[in-house]
Structures are given as structure tokens and as C-alpha cells.
Design a protein around this motif. Structure first.
Motif, short mmCIF file in Angstrom:
data_model
loop_
_atom_site.label_atom_id
_atom_site.label_comp_id
_atom_site.label_asym_id
_atom_site.label_seq_id
_atom_site.Cartn_x
_atom_site.Cartn_y
_atom_site.Cartn_z
N HIS A 141 -11.11 2.80 -17.97
CA HIS A 141 -10.20 1.81 -18.54
C HIS A 141 -9.18 2.44 -19.49
N GLN B 259 -17.50 5.05 -16.03
CA GLN B 259 -17.36 3.60 -16.17
C GLN B 259 -17.91 3.23 -17.54
N ARG C 266 -14.05 -5.92 -14.31
CA ARG C 266 -14.59 -5.11 -13.21
C ARG C 266 -16.11 -5.22 -13.16
N ASP D 246 -16.77 -8.45 -11.52
CA ASP D 246 -16.48 -8.38 -10.09
C ASP D 246 -17.58 -7.64 -9.33
N GLN D 247 -18.15 -6.63 -9.98
CA GLN D 247 -19.21 -5.84 -9.34
C GLN D 247 -20.57 -6.54 -9.39
#
Length: 298
Positions: A108, A121, A254, A257-258
């Protein structure tokens, strides 16, 4: 074949947790072949006047020199010049990326797509002790206003009250950024309230390892990634963004979404069929580092 690591410290606990996590990941990838030597914080004035600490010459020569935080950058580069090895910086450095052999940077932060950059991540976090989950244990962690998020006191309280309707043994803790009176406003809710000032060392690790469900306010992205080191179902309490382009909000989205985290409070009372494996970014990045050392990218 043994791997000698010099780990430079900078006196910042958050930074040192990230470098400790990488060492843990290296040991998961390479086993007992990893020897780590910790080197205490070296001030810039002392470094420029006296050079590197004399005792470094007595250590085995390093294969990897790792560290996080701006205060560690210059000592690591000087150590490489004198003793050899490859420098691995954690987080985006203030110095040019080309000066470092490898850089492990959260995606990010949008680093440039260079051959020496390894994307993580979120921030690297140490593994939690396993086998300590207590069924029916819930944990809520409250952050506060930040440069990325405003604080919606009414919305946070409403979400927390909705979560507390689930028949769990809830623990709620605030943080340094939490506005005064937030925790007091939840008195009488039946949850155990823990002010951050009153939490002893190791309290948070113990709570994360024991919880079956963990909810974190959306401003606390580092805490979200620490929660993902557990086996708990992890949820995020939304907060209003201060700007349209928000890299922290994008990182949280994210995760949503995952399917790694949820924002649905109705999930707080649903049965959990299977334990979720820890995220383990420290292992992913450590293995990527070892592969790149063996097979450099041109």
C-alpha cells in the motif's frame, strides 16, 4: 550452509518487531541454519565521530544485514562496506532504494517496481503462540483519528454495541489515539474494558492468541495485520476517510476483497466451522528474499 544475519536495532519497538518478524520468517524457511546477531541502536553523531562499534569485528561476517527505521539505514550501509553481506531494509527507506540490496515494503506504500523490491501485504509481524484459542472469546481493539481517517464516535459506539449482542466473552481495549471517554462510554456493556495504559507487557499478544473473533477499527491497519497472525475471524469497524485517495483504506479494502477480514457485524455471532490459518507474511517475504539471493533478477 549457515546464514549469518546482523539485525540492526533503532530503539523503536514497532520497527524492531518487524525485523524480528523477518528473522522468524528466515528461520521458518531455513531452519536452524540461521544465526542472528543483534546490534544495538547507534546514534548518527557517534557513528560519524567514532564509526561502527568495535565489537562488530569479532562477529562472524554477515550474509544479510537487516533493519527497519531511518536510524538503522546508515549503520547498515557502513557495515556492508566494511564487512560485506547484503543489506535488507524493511519499510520504504528515506535513502535511495538503489543503495540497498533488497527492500521489503508494504504494497500500500506503492513502491516502484524495481528488481530489489519485495512487496509485503502490510507490516511484518511476529507469529503468535499457537494452540491457545479459547472458544467464545471476542476482542475489540479501538484506534482513533489519524491522518487517513476521521473518528466517528457515534458510528463506532453503535457498531461495538451491535457486536456485543453476540453471546461471547468480550474484551475491549483502546489505544493512545482513542479519544478520551470512548471506553468509559461502554461501561455497563458487560464487556471487560482494558485501558492501554493498564495493559502489562505481552497482554495484547496473549489476547490475540486467545481470541476466536477480533474486531479492529479501520484506522489501525497495522493492528489488523497483527490480528491476521491469529486463527481468529477478523473484522473491521469502518471509519470515514479524510480524502478520496486513501492508501490505508485501499489496503483494508483488499483484505475485504480477499475475504481475509469481514465488515459484516452479523458474522460476529455465527459459528466458525474451520480455523483460519495465520497470514504469515514474514514467512512469505523471507522465502522470497532467499529465492532472490539464489536467483537474482536482472
Amino acid at each position: 550452509m549457515r546464514l549469518t544475519v546482523w539485525r540492526f536495532l533503532d530503539g523503536n519497538r514497532a520497527h524492531e518487531k518487524q525485523s524480528a518478524a523477518l528473522v522468524s520468517g528466515l528461520r521458518d524457511c531455513a531452519g536452524d541454519a540461521v544465526d542472528c546477531h543483534e546490534i544495538g541502536a547507534v546514534g548518527v553523531f557517534s557513528l560519524l565521530r567514532h564509526g561502527l562499534p568495535a565489537h562488530l569485528a569479532e562477529l562472524p561476517q554477515p550474509d544479510l544485514i537487516i533493519g527497519a527505521g531511518h536510524r538503522s539505514h546508515l549503520p547498515m550501509l557502513m557495515a556492508r562496506r566494511r564487512f560485506g553481506g547484503q543489506v535488507v531494509v524493511i519499510m520504504r527507506p528515506s535513502l535511495p532504494l538503489r543503495w540497498f540490496d533488497f527492500a521489503i515494503i508494504p504494497e500500500h506504500d506503492r513502491p516502484p517496481p524495481l528488481a530489489n523490491v519485495i512487496l509485503s501485504q502490510g507490516a511484518l509481524t511476529e507469529p503468535l503462540p499457537g494452540g491457545q484459542v479459547r472458544p467464545g472469546r471476542g476482542l475489540i481493539l479501538l484506534g482513533g483519528p489519524s491522518k487517513h481517517f476521521a473518528w466517528d464516535a457515534g458510528g463506532v459506539q453503535a457498531t461495538v454495541e451491535q457486536l456485543l449482542q453476540a453471546p461471547l466473552q468480550w474484551v475491549i481495549s483502546d489505544s493512545r489515539r482513542t479519544p478520551g471517554g470512548t471506553l468509559e462510554g461502554l461501561a455497563g456493556s458487560g464487556a471487560e474494558l482494558c485501558h492501554w495504559r493498564d495493559c502489562p507487557p505481552g497482554w495484547l499478544v496473549e489476547q490475540l492468541a486467545q481470541a476466536e473473533r477480533i474486531w479492529v477499527t479501520g484506522d489501525s491497519v497495522s493492528m489488523l495485520f497483527e490480528a491476521l497472525q491469529s486463527q481468529a475471524q477478523v473484522g473491521v469497524i469502518p471509519l470515514p476517510s479524510r480524502r478520496r485517495a486513501n492508501k490505508v483504506r485501499a489496503a483494508v479494502q483488499r483484505l475485504l476483497d480477499q475475504g481475509l477480514v469481514t465488515d459484516c457485524t452479523a458474522d460476529a455471532g455465527q459459528p466458525i466451522e474451520n480455523a483460519r490459518p495465520p497470514l504469515g507474511q514474514q514467512v512469505t517475504c523471507a522465502c522470497a528474499l532467499l529465492r532472490r539471493r539464489s536467483h537474482p533478477i536482472d
